[in-house]
Enzyme design. Structure first.
Site, PDB file in Angstrom:
ATOM      1  N   CYS A 376       0.924  -1.284   0.074  1.00  0.00           N
ATOM      2  CA  CYS A 376      -0.063   0.083   0.110  1.00  0.00           C
ATOM      3  C   CYS A 376       0.857   1.407   0.059  1.00  0.00           C
ATOM      4  O   CYS A 376       0.489   2.239   0.600  1.00  0.00           O
ATOM      5  CB  CYS A 376      -1.142   0.048   1.007  1.00  0.00           C
ATOM      6  SG  CYS A 376      -2.405  -1.275   0.974  1.00  0.00           S
ATOM      7  N   ALA A 377       1.981   1.213  -0.917  1.00  0.00           N
ATOM      8  CA  ALA A 377       2.853   2.471  -0.925  1.00  0.00           C
ATOM      9  C   ALA A 377       3.375   2.124  -2.257  1.00  0.00           C
ATOM     10  O   ALA A 377       4.668   2.222  -2.514  1.00  0.00           O
ATOM     11  CB  ALA A 377       3.943   2.390   0.180  1.00  0.00           C
TER      12      ALA A 377
END
Length: 453
Positions: A376-377
């Site tokens: 999630c980056a």
């Protein structure tokens, strides 16, 4: 200093007791093994102390702020005492508010909803999506990934000085990267923000479980973190800091608890007077068990002593890093270089391996749980892997078969509850997999690499 020298020079505290420490899992090669939970950056196991505190309170559960009965009053006191405990844990200023939320993501979306008109937001591309994406109603400047802490400060200073018009501004920055584990220069970034008339919010989701976080010392305006990374159960979080924007904004949710007074108008409508306290953004029946569990975790970490917790974690970090350095096929991902201070979060890729395949083999053949993907980056991981940071991707594993190249990485993460044996088994497993290959056949199923049966 080598790991062996560090171990000889210092006596470390024992791992804190956590739930699941004795859970055994089956191996595809036969037999069972104690599960090595090395995915703390996603969700840390709950401390046994926290679970025991919650279990002791559970029979006394009552409605918070909404009853005259004994259990209701007891629950209300417990809820508000939890707020004070969190404020002490964060070393909040006297007029700061502590708002209980669902998570870091919820906290930052709440803050985004309170931004004044024409507010500009500045955020580095290195942020987790929780702090990268909530600012959809503001003008956002995304800053490129810096390669040194000073470069981060310089880039922020330049962007803030060049903003037009020169109105309200907010800087959002992580305290510790959920991809590389590296610590960010929060105090210096806060000074730069304030020097240019901006405010700053600290995403402490990865920092608070590993290091003390002082709102006063870091001079940040707000801090956000999640209970499930702080050794508490899922479903609770915190936004703490300055009260003015929170007090002046419309409630994050409209409903009971947020409203102080509601009256009918003669024309049939209603007039509402909202609370000015943290209750303004806590509409509905609050998650009292979640708040209590966070407070219990704060107390447990404080009593254990961050000095000893940090020292032991540094020992584990070096144990992992030295082990990975002995495998030429492994490349550890980093923004600031090998000497950068960090928490127990390390991401890497293995030459010749699909990351999902490698993670699946660690689980199925060694009983080790890690994370693979983009964490999630997405922009940060793609930058670190040398691919186009604008390329779309998924948080999970890609549609890539074992052996095929993927644009994902593997992340190992640990903390206060991690035994030495877990990281030793991990290092040994990495070496064996790279040297000998997987012992089992794997296939792709719904985007995940799984053992073939």
């Amino acid at each position: 200093m080598s790991v062996s020298t560090a171990a000889a020079d210092q006596t470390f505290c024992a791992p804190l007791p956590v739930l699941g420490r004795d859970v055994t899992v089956p191996l595809v090669t036969g037999g069972e093994v104690t599960y090595a939970a090395l995915d703390y950056a996603a969700s840390a196991p709950a401390l046994q102390r926290v679970w025991d505190d919650v279990a002791a309170y559970a029979p006394y559960y009552g409605s918070v702020h909404r009853g005259a009965g004994y259990l209701s009053q007891l629950s209300t006191d417990l809820f508000e005492n939890a707020r004070r405990t969190v404020a002490e844990f964060l070393d909040c200023r006297g007029d700061d508010q502590v708002v209980f939320t669902r998570s870091t993501t919820d906290s930052l979306n709440l803050l985004a909803a309170t931004l004044p008109a024409d507010c500009q937001v500045f955020v580095f591309e290195t942020e987790h999506h929780a702090s990268l994406l909530p600012w959809k109603d503001a003008r956002v400047t995304y800053l490129d990934a810096p390669r040194t802490p000073q470069q981060a400060v310089t880039a922020l200073e330049r962007a803030l000085a060049d903003r037009d018009p020169y109105g309200p501004a907010l800087v959002c920055v992580t305290g510790a990267s959920n991809v590389t584990g590296e610590l960010w220069p929060v105090r210096e970034l806060a000074a730069a923000a304030h020097a240019h008339g901006a405010r700053i919010v600290l995403d402490a989701a990865q920092l608070a479980p590993h290091h003390p976080v002082s709102v006063r010392d870091l001079d940040v305006d707000w801090v956000a973190f999640s209970g499930h990374k702080l050794y508490a159960p899922f479903g609770s979080g915190v936004l703490a800091g300055r009260a003015d924007w929170l007090r002046e904004a419309e409630p994050y949710l409209a409903g009971g608890g947020a409203s102080r007074k509601v009256t009918r108008r003669t024309n049939g409508g209603v007039d509402v007077e909202w609370h000015e306290s943290a209750a303004r953004h806590e509409a509905g029946s609050p998650n009292v068990i979640g708040a209590y569990s966070i407070a219990s975790a704060c107390k447990a970490l404080t009593e254990a002593g961050f000095d000893t917790l940090v020292a032991r974690e540094r020992y584990l970090i070096e144990k992992v890093r030295e082990g990975l350095a002995e495998v030429p096929e492994v490349r550890v991902l980093s923004l600031f270089g090998d000497d950068a201070p960090r928490v127990g979060v390390i991401s890497f890729v293995v030459e010749g391996w699909n990351s999902s395949h490698f993670a699946a083999a660690l689980s199925a053949e060694y009983g080790i749980g890690v994370r693979d993907g983009l964490f999630c980056a997405h922009p940060l991981v793609r930058t670190l892997l040398g691919s186009d940071p604008q390329t779309q991707g998924e948080c999970g594993a890609p549609e890539a078969a074992p052996g095929e190249k993927s644009l994902n990485a593997i992340r190992v993460s640990f903390g206060a509850g991690t035994p030495d044996e877990h990281v030793e088994r991990f290092v040994r497993a990495v070496k064996e997999l790279v040297r000998d290959g997987a012992k089992w056949n794997y296939r792709t199923e719904e985007g995940r690499c799984v053992p073939a049966v």
